[in-house]
Design an enzyme around this catalytic site. Sequence first.
Site, PDB file in Angstrom:
ATOM      1  CE  LYS A  13      -2.582  -0.943   3.936  1.00  0.00           C
ATOM      2  NZ  LYS A  13      -2.090  -2.167   4.345  1.00  0.00           N
ATOM      3  NE  ARG A  90      -4.635  -1.563   9.831  1.00  0.00           N
ATOM      4  CZ  ARG A  90      -4.181  -1.167   9.087  1.00  0.00           C
ATOM      5  NH1 ARG A  90      -4.064  -0.275   8.608  1.00  0.00           N
ATOM      6  NH2 ARG A  90      -2.924  -1.867   8.890  1.00  0.00           N
ATOM      7  NE  ARG A 129       7.153  -3.160   6.626  1.00  0.00           N
ATOM      8  CZ  ARG A 129       5.809  -3.256   6.469  1.00  0.00           C
ATOM      9  NH1 ARG A 129       5.316  -2.533   5.598  1.00  0.00           N
ATOM     10  NH2 ARG A 129       4.578  -3.778   7.128  1.00  0.00           N
ATOM     11  NE  ARG A 135       5.401  -1.730  10.576  1.00  0.00           N
ATOM     12  CZ  ARG A 135       4.699  -0.876   9.602  1.00  0.00           C
ATOM     13  NH1 ARG A 135       4.768  -0.125   8.224  1.00  0.00           N
ATOM     14  NH2 ARG A 135       3.324  -1.459  10.033  1.00  0.00           N
ATOM     15  NE  ARG A 146       1.417  -5.479  10.995  1.00  0.00           N
ATOM     16  CZ  ARG A 146       2.348  -5.578  10.451  1.00  0.00           C
ATOM     17  NH1 ARG A 146       3.375  -6.135  10.661  1.00  0.00           N
ATOM     18  NH2 ARG A 146       1.698  -4.339   9.420  1.00  0.00           N
TER      19      ARG A 146
END
Length: 193
Positions: A13, A90, A129, A135, A146
């Site tokens: 995204k 969401r 990532r 993160r 998630r």
Amino acid sequence: MNIVIFGAPGSGKGTQSDKLIAEYGLYHISTGELLREHIARGTHLGEVADSYISRGLLIPDELMIDVLSDLFKQHPEHIASGVIFDGFPRTIAQAEALAEMLKEHGTEVHAVVGLDVDEDELIRRMLDRGKQSGRSDDKLDTIRKRLDVYHKQTAPLKEYYLNKGCFHNIDGNRPIDDIFSSIRTELAPHKDK
Ligand code: AMP
């Protein structure tokens, strides 16, 4: 033109939002980035958000909707310029609140771009990532949580927007530029809105 970029965590995204901004000059609202900025600044919102994000859970609807509503109140000019919503809505409740907020400004969601990516690929991308981003939520346990939250709370939005006739499904397993090229084709009829 207001666009929602929709998809599971790791579906690309953010990457496709950057390309859409360059192409259409839209204002980017990434709720994930906004919350991470609050965490970095140590604000009260950041503290609350971190307690959910680090567990792979969604921030409660009421709080998330308030954050967005405040942003619109402070910067109505963003809506006037057209927005790309990345990571919001969401949940169905957030989608309904978004429709209401945009209506107050005389506009609506024109198109929802849904990035469809296989689960193995999503996990691979997020782990990758995580090596660079640091993160807290890009580690395997949290990634699985998630994805679970995505399937239960966020995926029903696809049906919601399909019923509204504005959902565009895009195969997100391909190279970045091929995906973007499909998005451009899908958005072409909306370009002058
Ligand atoms: P993202 O960068 O979009 O993957 O968002 C990272 C995390 O921020 C999510 O896993 C949620 O914990 C939180 N978050 C971001 N956007 C929302 C939202 N619209 N509603 C609830 N939580 C959100």
